[in-house]
Design an enzyme around this catalytic site. Sequence first.
Site, PDB file in Angstrom:
ATOM      1  N   ASP A  35      86.692 -45.725 -26.651  1.00 42.70           N
ATOM      2  CA  ASP A  35      85.241 -45.725 -26.816  1.00 42.70           C
ATOM      3  C   ASP A  35      84.755 -46.626 -27.948  1.00 42.70           C
ATOM      4  O   ASP A  35      83.719 -46.373 -28.573  1.00 42.70           O
ATOM      5  CB  ASP A  35      84.716 -44.293 -27.044  1.00 42.70           C
ATOM      6  N   LYS A  55      84.304 -51.401 -25.611  1.00 40.50           N
ATOM      7  CA  LYS A  55      84.954 -52.455 -24.830  1.00 40.50           C
ATOM      8  C   LYS A  55      84.051 -52.956 -23.705  1.00 40.50           C
ATOM      9  O   LYS A  55      83.962 -54.155 -23.450  1.00 40.50           O
ATOM     10  CB  LYS A  55      86.275 -51.915 -24.236  1.00 40.50           C
ATOM     11  N   GLY A 103      85.417 -44.723 -19.611  1.00 39.73           N
ATOM     12  CA  GLY A 103      83.982 -44.775 -19.393  1.00 39.73           C
ATOM     13  C   GLY A 103      83.450 -45.911 -20.246  1.00 39.73           C
ATOM     14  O   GLY A 103      83.412 -45.807 -21.463  1.00 39.73           O
ATOM     15  N   HIS A 104      83.111 -47.023 -19.607  1.00 36.62           N
ATOM     16  CA  HIS A 104      82.690 -48.218 -20.346  1.00 36.62           C
ATOM     17  C   HIS A 104      81.185 -48.433 -20.148  1.00 36.62           C
ATOM     18  O   HIS A 104      80.733 -48.695 -19.028  1.00 36.62           O
ATOM     19  CB  HIS A 104      83.490 -49.438 -19.873  1.00 36.62           C
ATOM     20  N   GLN A 161      90.902 -47.170 -22.809  1.00 34.80           N
ATOM     21  CA  GLN A 161      91.400 -46.302 -23.882  1.00 34.80           C
ATOM     22  C   GLN A 161      91.559 -47.109 -25.171  1.00 34.80           C
ATOM     23  O   GLN A 161      90.822 -48.077 -25.351  1.00 34.80           O
ATOM     24  CB  GLN A 161      92.716 -45.605 -23.468  1.00 34.80           C
TER      25      GLN A 161
HETATM   26  P1  GDP Z   1      84.180 -48.168 -24.313  1.00 43.16           P
HETATM   27  O1  GDP Z   1      84.843 -47.046 -23.603  1.00 43.16           O
HETATM   28  O2  GDP Z   1      85.092 -48.797 -25.316  1.00 43.16           O
HETATM   29  O3  GDP Z   1      83.588 -49.180 -23.390  1.00 43.16           O
HETATM   30  O4  GDP Z   1      82.984 -47.529 -25.144  1.00 43.16           O
HETATM   31  P2  GDP Z   1      81.943 -46.421 -24.610  1.00 43.16           P
HETATM   32  O5  GDP Z   1      80.997 -47.084 -23.692  1.00 43.16           O
HETATM   33  O6  GDP Z   1      82.662 -45.221 -24.107  1.00 43.16           O
HETATM   34  O7  GDP Z   1      81.259 -45.984 -25.954  1.00 43.16           O
HETATM   35  C1  GDP Z   1      80.568 -46.875 -26.758  1.00 43.16           C
HETATM   36  C2  GDP Z   1      79.137 -46.359 -26.942  1.00 43.16           C
HETATM   37  O8  GDP Z   1      78.524 -47.032 -27.998  1.00 43.16           O
HETATM   38  C3  GDP Z   1      78.265 -46.583 -25.737  1.00 43.16           C
HETATM   39  O9  GDP Z   1      77.325 -45.547 -25.663  1.00 43.16           O
HETATM   40  C4  GDP Z   1      77.560 -47.911 -26.073  1.00 43.16           C
HETATM   41  O10 GDP Z   1      76.305 -48.060 -25.428  1.00 43.16           O
HETATM   42  C5  GDP Z   1      77.389 -47.760 -27.546  1.00 43.16           C
HETATM   43  N1  GDP Z   1      77.412 -49.010 -28.333  1.00 43.16           N
HETATM   44  C6  GDP Z   1      78.199 -50.107 -28.143  1.00 43.16           C
HETATM   45  N2  GDP Z   1      78.029 -50.982 -29.156  1.00 43.16           N
HETATM   46  C7  GDP Z   1      77.133 -50.430 -29.996  1.00 43.16           C
HETATM   47  C8  GDP Z   1      76.578 -50.838 -31.252  1.00 43.16           C
HETATM   48  O11 GDP Z   1      76.905 -51.870 -31.811  1.00 43.16           O
HETATM   49  N3  GDP Z   1      75.699 -49.974 -31.830  1.00 43.16           N
HETATM   50  C9  GDP Z   1      75.322 -48.800 -31.274  1.00 43.16           C
HETATM   51  N4  GDP Z   1      74.467 -48.037 -31.920  1.00 43.16           N
HETATM   52  N5  GDP Z   1      75.845 -48.387 -30.095  1.00 43.16           N
HETATM   53  C10 GDP Z   1      76.742 -49.183 -29.476  1.00 43.16           C
HETATM   54  P1  IMO Z   2      87.721 -45.551 -22.726  1.00 42.70           P
HETATM   55  O1  IMO Z   2      88.325 -46.629 -21.869  1.00 42.70           O
HETATM   56  C1  IMO Z   2      88.402 -42.069 -25.206  1.00 42.70           C
HETATM   57  C2  IMO Z   2      91.685 -39.411 -24.098  1.00 42.70           C
HETATM   58  C3  IMO Z   2      91.326 -38.031 -23.596  1.00 42.70           C
HETATM   59  C4  IMO Z   2      92.528 -37.253 -24.060  1.00 42.70           C
HETATM   60  C5  IMO Z   2      93.669 -38.248 -23.844  1.00 42.70           C
HETATM   61  C6  IMO Z   2      94.382 -38.097 -22.513  1.00 42.70           C
HETATM   62  O2  IMO Z   2      86.361 -45.133 -22.318  1.00 42.70           O
HETATM   63  O3  IMO Z   2      87.846 -45.897 -24.169  1.00 42.70           O
HETATM   64  P2  IMO Z   2      93.813 -38.530 -19.960  1.00 42.70           P
HETATM   65  O4  IMO Z   2      92.561 -38.351 -19.187  1.00 42.70           O
HETATM   66  O5  IMO Z   2      94.296 -39.928 -20.028  1.00 42.70           O
HETATM   67  O6  IMO Z   2      94.871 -37.563 -19.543  1.00 42.70           O
HETATM   68  O7  IMO Z   2      93.422 -38.103 -21.480  1.00 42.70           O
HETATM   69  O8  IMO Z   2      93.080 -39.531 -23.910  1.00 42.70           O
HETATM   70  N1  IMO Z   2      91.036 -40.522 -23.364  1.00 42.70           N
HETATM   71  C7  IMO Z   2      90.034 -41.251 -23.845  1.00 42.70           C
HETATM   72  N2  IMO Z   2      89.358 -41.147 -25.006  1.00 42.70           N
HETATM   73  N3  IMO Z   2      88.124 -43.066 -24.360  1.00 42.70           N
HETATM   74  C8  IMO Z   2      88.822 -43.207 -23.208  1.00 42.70           C
HETATM   75  O9  IMO Z   2      88.657 -44.270 -22.403  1.00 42.70           O
HETATM   76  C9  IMO Z   2      89.806 -42.252 -22.891  1.00 42.70           C
HETATM   77  N4  IMO Z   2      90.642 -42.064 -21.849  1.00 42.70           N
HETATM   78  C10 IMO Z   2      91.387 -41.002 -22.167  1.00 42.70           C
HETATM   79  O10 IMO Z   2      90.133 -37.579 -24.196  1.00 42.70           O
HETATM   80  O11 IMO Z   2      92.451 -37.001 -25.436  1.00 42.70           O
HETATM   81 MG    MG Z   3      84.520 -45.011 -23.191  1.00 37.51          MG
END
Ligand code: GDP
Ligand code: IMO
Ligand code: MG
Length: 422
Positions: free
Chosen positions: A14, A17, A41-42, A224
């Site tokens: 998270d 990416k 979840g991107h 991840q």
């Molecule tokens: P990912 O899994 O690595 O793609 O990241 P996620 O989408 O799960 O989580 C990142 C969260 O931070 C999302 O809600 C984005 O919309 C938000 N986000 C990304 N970059 C920024 C930033 O620079 N500032 C803020 N405030 N939010 C951001």
């Molecule tokens: P993105 O790509 C954050 C975590 C789960 C759990 C562990 C194992 O959005 O960054 P699994 O479902 O693989 O059996 O879970 O890894 N986890 C993540 N945490 N971002 C993710 O993906 C994750 N995918 C799995 O919360 O701790």
């Molecule tokens: Mg994510």
Amino acid sequence: MNKIDVVLGLQWGDEGKGKVVDVLTPSYKVIARFQGGPNAGHSLKFNDDGFVLHTVPSGIFRENTLNIIGNGVVVDPVILMDEISQIEAKGLDITEKLVIAKRAHLILPTHRMLDAASEAAKGKSKIGSTLKGIGPAYMDKTGRNGLRIGDILSPDFTAKYEALKRKHQSLLAQYPGFEYDITEYEQKWLAAVEQLKRFKFIESELVVNNYLDNGLPVLAEGAQGSMLDIDFGTYPFVTSSNTMTAGVCTGLGVAPSRVGKVFGIFKAYCTRVGSGPFPTELFDETGERLRSIGREYGATTGRPRRCGWLDLVALKYAVMMNGVTDLIMMKSDVMNDFDTIKVATAYKVGEKTCDYLPYGAGDDIEPVYTEFPGWKEDICGVREYAAFPQAFKNYVKFIEEQTGCPIRIISVGPDRIEVVIR
Ligand code: GDP
Ligand code: IMO
Ligand code: MG
């Protein structure tokens, strides 16, 4: 010959990416996911619209790019088709833009049940899985029992599916008291398998290498984060794939010598969702502030993310093993109003101080912090590095010195345009 560049997370996932891939995509012809599955979840944000992608690469909304779901990914057809329908509801037809590796493994409805049964049996020591069936699907892959995307086209697909399902059912019988009913999900799953046939199933290793041979740029999108890597993460509280640069080679079929830039993404602080060690976790009001200002709730499960200070010990470990060439710092804006910002530069384990992540690191770690005065200024509107406040630049410089790696991109908000490229 071109090289394949990589975007991956350096923390516990998270990091942002999805946003970064969306920002970088105009410079690439191909975006390819190489591992993980719908546990990811991107989030993408542009034109006042938001989107969360789970299996589809984050280049899908840009024109003239091919998006590949690579062989290292595990695919749940229900989740993938649902995602495709949501994208197409925006008026896009992605039949030609999205292709799937024949070698990618399928997540069966019973894999999800096995995930749930395993977590329930673990009780307090549960991993905190997203329960998408990731672990069991990769177990069948390495156990040489898995079904692959390519099998969908085989005349005996149904028989293969039924055989694996029966195996899973006998495994599920080993969990006393675990009740389940896959009828409804199975129906959706079988329908989704049929619907997937309108997409091209490809030997993605040939396609990716062909693009590179022709001098066309390819970007690999990680899921991840490094601290969730099956080998080097905080085992057993990890996911079931190699989330690091090495995973690009096996997850797409490219040679190590073809890897180019490695963009390592980190948040200006730290979060983790699920169980397991998190040395810099904050249980106080500051942690709560990071969560509420940063909207730190899981993009896949909605769970509140655990929050804490930036951990440079873990970050340096991840930079080392990924061969990061360019750092990207996200969500700096979340700390706009903080008086003091802390960064862990070492760990105290008992009487010893160490500057690396030790084997079996757990609750016995006490971080050693360096403190910085906050910049106390809204940086969301900044679009060029020179305009950042000095206190912010000092924070950036410190991280660069400690990691030995330049921070090339700084994100100051969730939208595609809220970014500073140096
Ligand atoms: P990912 O899994 O690595 O793609 O990241 P996620 O989408 O799960 O989580 C990142 C969260 O931070 C999302 O809600 C984005 O919309 C938000 N986000 C990304 N970059 C920024 C930033 O620079 N500032 C803020 N405030 N939010 C951001
Ligand atoms: P993105 O790509 C954050 C975590 C789960 C759990 C562990 C194992 O959005 O960054 P699994 O479902 O693989 O059996 O879970 O890894 N986890 C993540 N945490 N971002 C993710 O993906 C994750 N995918 C799995 O919360 O701790
Ligand atoms: Mg994510």
